[in-house]
Write a protein that holds these residues in place. Sequence first.
Motif, PDB file in Angstrom:
ATOM      1  N   SER A   1       0.711  -0.858  -0.220  1.00  0.00           N
ATOM      2  CA  SER A   1       0.046   0.026  -0.062  1.00  0.00           C
ATOM      3  C   SER A   1       0.397   1.039   0.184  1.00  0.00           C
ATOM      4  CB  SER A   1      -1.180  -0.241   1.115  1.00  0.00           C
ATOM      5  OG  SER A   1      -1.753   1.295   1.393  1.00  0.00           O
ATOM      6  N   ALA A   2       1.052   2.035  -1.376  1.00  0.00           N
ATOM      7  CA  ALA A   2       1.674   3.005  -0.844  1.00  0.00           C
ATOM      8  C   ALA A   2       0.826   4.256  -0.093  1.00  0.00           C
ATOM      9  CB  ALA A   2       1.348   3.584  -2.371  1.00  0.00           C
ATOM     10  N   PHE A   3      -0.300   4.600   0.248  1.00  0.00           N
ATOM     11  CA  PHE A   3      -0.740   4.948   1.257  1.00  0.00           C
ATOM     12  C   PHE A   3      -0.618   5.062   2.512  1.00  0.00           C
ATOM     13  CE2 PHE A   3      -3.137   6.515   4.770  1.00  0.00           C
ATOM     14  CZ  PHE A   3      -3.586   7.834   4.337  1.00  0.00           C
ATOM     15  N   TYR A   4       0.007   3.603   2.865  1.00  0.00           N
ATOM     16  CA  TYR A   4       0.387   3.122   3.952  1.00  0.00           C
ATOM     17  C   TYR A   4       2.111   2.692   4.207  1.00  0.00           C
ATOM     18  CZ  TYR A   4      -4.739   2.575   5.445  1.00  0.00           C
ATOM     19  OH  TYR A   4      -5.943   2.523   5.994  1.00  0.00           O
ATOM     20  N   GLN A   5       2.524   3.023   3.479  1.00  0.00           N
ATOM     21  CA  GLN A   5       4.060   2.920   3.385  1.00  0.00           C
ATOM     22  C   GLN A   5       4.472   4.483   3.952  1.00  0.00           C
ATOM     23  OE1 GLN A   5       4.518   1.710  -0.207  1.00  0.00           O
ATOM     24  NE2 GLN A   5       4.552  -0.516  -0.297  1.00  0.00           N
TER      25      GLN A   5
ATOM     26  N   HIS B   1      -6.384   6.197  -4.989  1.00  0.00           N
ATOM     27  CA  HIS B   1      -5.149   5.119  -6.112  1.00  0.00           C
ATOM     28  C   HIS B   1      -3.884   4.797  -5.285  1.00  0.00           C
ATOM     29  CE1 HIS B   1      -3.666   2.720  -9.513  1.00  0.00           C
ATOM     30  NE2 HIS B   1      -2.378   3.448  -8.964  1.00  0.00           N
ATOM     31  N   ASP B   2      -3.706   5.688  -3.796  1.00  0.00           N
ATOM     32  CA  ASP B   2      -2.848   4.860  -3.860  1.00  0.00           C
ATOM     33  C   ASP B   2      -3.432   4.014  -2.580  1.00  0.00           C
ATOM     34  OD1 ASP B   2      -0.597   6.339  -5.019  1.00  0.00           O
ATOM     35  OD2 ASP B   2      -0.672   7.965  -3.370  1.00  0.00           O
ATOM     36  N   PHE B   3      -4.507   3.753  -2.300  1.00  0.00           N
ATOM     37  CA  PHE B   3      -4.506   2.424  -0.934  1.00  0.00           C
ATOM     38  C   PHE B   3      -4.050   1.525  -1.610  1.00  0.00           C
ATOM     39  CE2 PHE B   3      -6.266   5.982   1.326  1.00  0.00           C
ATOM     40  CZ  PHE B   3      -6.301   5.895   2.517  1.00  0.00           C
ATOM     41  N   PHE B   4      -4.928   0.919  -3.261  1.00  0.00           N
ATOM     42  CA  PHE B   4      -5.310  -0.520  -3.958  1.00  0.00           C
ATOM     43  C   PHE B   4      -3.580  -0.859  -3.673  1.00  0.00           C
ATOM     44  CE2 PHE B   4      -8.853   1.659  -5.516  1.00  0.00           C
ATOM     45  CZ  PHE B   4      -9.189   0.747  -5.583  1.00  0.00           C
ATOM     46  N   CYS B   5      -3.945  -2.495  -3.403  1.00  0.00           N
ATOM     47  CA  CYS B   5      -2.802  -3.276  -3.114  1.00  0.00           C
ATOM     48  C   CYS B   5      -2.626  -3.884  -4.030  1.00  0.00           C
ATOM     49  CB  CYS B   5      -2.762  -3.599  -1.527  1.00  0.00           C
ATOM     50  SG  CYS B   5      -3.173  -2.263  -0.077  1.00  0.00           S
ATOM     51  N   VAL B   6      -3.250  -4.287  -5.061  1.00  0.00           N
ATOM     52  CA  VAL B   6      -3.342  -5.504  -6.169  1.00  0.00           C
ATOM     53  C   VAL B   6      -2.863  -4.693  -7.940  1.00  0.00           C
ATOM     54  CG1 VAL B   6      -4.131  -6.193  -4.970  1.00  0.00           C
ATOM     55  CG2 VAL B   6      -5.728  -5.209  -5.832  1.00  0.00           C
ATOM     56  N   PRO B   7      -2.269  -5.042  -8.526  1.00  0.00           N
ATOM     57  CA  PRO B   7      -2.536  -4.136  -9.691  1.00  0.00           C
ATOM     58  C   PRO B   7      -4.138  -4.522 -10.449  1.00  0.00           C
ATOM     59  CG  PRO B   7      -2.100  -6.439  -9.906  1.00  0.00           C
ATOM     60  CD  PRO B   7      -2.160  -6.213  -8.551  1.00  0.00           C
ATOM     61  N   ASN B   8      -4.687  -2.948 -11.294  1.00  0.00           N
ATOM     62  CA  ASN B   8      -5.703  -2.884 -11.747  1.00  0.00           C
ATOM     63  C   ASN B   8      -6.310  -4.749 -12.642  1.00  0.00           C
ATOM     64  OD1 ASN B   8      -5.858  -0.498 -11.706  1.00  0.00           O
ATOM     65  ND2 ASN B   8      -5.421   0.190 -13.190  1.00  0.00           N
TER      66      ASN B   8
ATOM     67  N   ALA C   1      -7.864  -6.254  -2.134  1.00  0.00           N
ATOM     68  CA  ALA C   1      -7.257  -4.756  -3.009  1.00  0.00           C
ATOM     69  C   ALA C   1      -7.152  -3.641  -2.086  1.00  0.00           C
ATOM     70  CB  ALA C   1      -8.521  -5.050  -4.082  1.00  0.00           C
ATOM     71  N   LEU C   2      -7.875  -3.517  -1.203  1.00  0.00           N
ATOM     72  CA  LEU C   2      -8.336  -1.974  -0.600  1.00  0.00           C
ATOM     73  C   LEU C   2      -9.124  -2.409   0.713  1.00  0.00           C
ATOM     74  CD1 LEU C   2      -9.428   1.097  -2.095  1.00  0.00           C
ATOM     75  CD2 LEU C   2      -9.214   0.786   0.265  1.00  0.00           C
ATOM     76  N   PRO C   3      -7.315  -2.639   1.612  1.00  0.00           N
ATOM     77  CA  PRO C   3      -8.013  -3.406   3.321  1.00  0.00           C
ATOM     78  C   PRO C   3      -7.846  -1.852   3.917  1.00  0.00           C
ATOM     79  CG  PRO C   3      -5.492  -4.154   2.468  1.00  0.00           C
ATOM     80  CD  PRO C   3      -6.340  -3.201   1.153  1.00  0.00           C
ATOM     81  N   LEU C   4      -8.131  -1.494   4.961  1.00  0.00           N
ATOM     82  CA  LEU C   4      -8.338  -0.472   5.980  1.00  0.00           C
ATOM     83  C   LEU C   4      -7.858  -0.901   7.017  1.00  0.00           C
ATOM     84  CD1 LEU C   4     -11.579   1.632   4.275  1.00  0.00           C
ATOM     85  CD2 LEU C   4      -8.953   2.256   3.902  1.00  0.00           C
ATOM     86  N   LEU C   5      -7.164   0.163   7.632  1.00  0.00           N
ATOM     87  CA  LEU C   5      -6.712   0.181   9.013  1.00  0.00           C
ATOM     88  C   LEU C   5      -6.534   1.861   9.988  1.00  0.00           C
ATOM     89  CD1 LEU C   5      -4.459  -0.913  10.727  1.00  0.00           C
ATOM     90  CD2 LEU C   5      -2.475   0.509   9.390  1.00  0.00           C
ATOM     91  N   ARG C   6      -7.283   1.256  11.004  1.00  0.00           N
ATOM     92  CA  ARG C   6      -7.580   2.724  11.345  1.00  0.00           C
ATOM     93  C   ARG C   6      -8.650   3.376  11.138  1.00  0.00           C
ATOM     94  NH1 ARG C   6      -4.630   5.593  16.268  1.00  0.00           N
ATOM     95  NH2 ARG C   6      -7.120   4.307  17.463  1.00  0.00           N
ATOM     96  N   PHE C   7      -9.779   3.021  10.230  1.00  0.00           N
ATOM     97  CA  PHE C   7     -10.501   3.956   9.722  1.00  0.00           C
ATOM     98  C   PHE C   7     -11.012   4.152  10.129  1.00  0.00           C
ATOM     99  CE2 PHE C   7     -14.659   4.403   6.047  1.00  0.00           C
ATOM    100  CZ  PHE C   7     -14.025   5.704   5.394  1.00  0.00           C
TER     101      PHE C   7
END
Length: 431
Positions: A34-38, A73-80, A294-300
Amino acid sequence: MNLYPSIEYASPAEIRVLQEQKLSELLRYLQDNSAFYQRLFSQNGIDIENIRTLEDLQYIPLTSKSDLQQFNHDFFCVPNHKIVDYSTTSGTLGDPVTFGLSDSDLERLAYNEAISFACAGIKEGDLVQMMTTVDKRFMAGLAYFLGLRKMGAGVIRMGPGIPELQWDSILRYKPKWLITVPSFLLKMIEYAENHGIDYKNSSVYGAVCIGESLREQDFSDSALSRKIAEKWNIKLFSTYASTEMSTAFAECELQQGGHQHPELIITEILDENEKPVSQGGTGELVITTLGVEALPLLRFKTGDLVKAHYEPCGCGRTTMRLGPVVGRKQHMIKYRGTTLYPPALNDILNGFDGITVYQIVIRTNDIGTDEIIVKISTEQDCEELLSEVKDRFRAKLRVSPRIEIFPADELTALVYNPKSRKPIHFLDLRL
């Protein structure tokens, strides 16, 4: 498949061990994909190896819906090419937020709904009429269908609205269960009474209800569920879910709150300072999804204010239960010195047999404060009903909003807009 997971009957210590193990797996997955969580981990100096317990989650910043919208888009963890379905939910900044689901996510979604429906009492071989949309990128409708099929139930995909067609389907195929917005059941009853349909002796045993509360905070019936029960003695079960969670909280037969599926989601209830509320306190529900690819969330931050119940349930499950949603943080209304949430207004309006349809509109007035307009339709004497409604608001909430009478067809078109997935009983037009 096992529709009654053993972890839901396990000790709190066993549940904690499972959740902490799955949390560690999630953190490693986000760090790798995950680009966002990284970025969030790096900017806040977080070493995921130091996050080992549920309490350690407090060292990780919260994620908001505006984050999802700004950096979708940065939340996605898998390719399209691994995304097999797209769903959307409304965003705080105007544009919708996109959620992609992989094959694995669809399987998880089906499993979640299957065990949720089983919790409510649906069994293999039961026939269920879906009175919700499965199109318009609506995740819930797809989840219901997949879950029912996974558990071996039959499905009648009717979609929302049109009482005439709903009754035609019920009388023709004889479903045992309905999945619906509960207020629509009143439309179903009204149609049946006006057209000589013996609805009280139909095949329908119960309804799994979405989008509107059936319970008060003490789990007694809300005005809406009482109104339905007075006419049609079917079992009503409440569920709570959202696109972001990809997980549902469903009532069991005891109807004492929505049971958590601990293998699928971690929950926190936080106060306005982002600290855990004391047991029994009301706070914002914050979720961490488990097993989403695909789009897991942490502390949402869900934005929903709820109360958690931790004592074991009489059904045998030991999982945490969520009470009815008190309100949404963003929908808090400050009116003449009183803090209000839409569910409190809904409950009062649902208590009037004379109101056929209603809509609550909140807007900013000329002096910059909140103004409430309640639009109602009625077949009764308008002046008498207006007086009763105002008196009820003053008695229950200490204030009375502005009330306007509208023609039934005009207001019904606003509330049951075909472009909306759910009835629009609340409209926030504040600046």
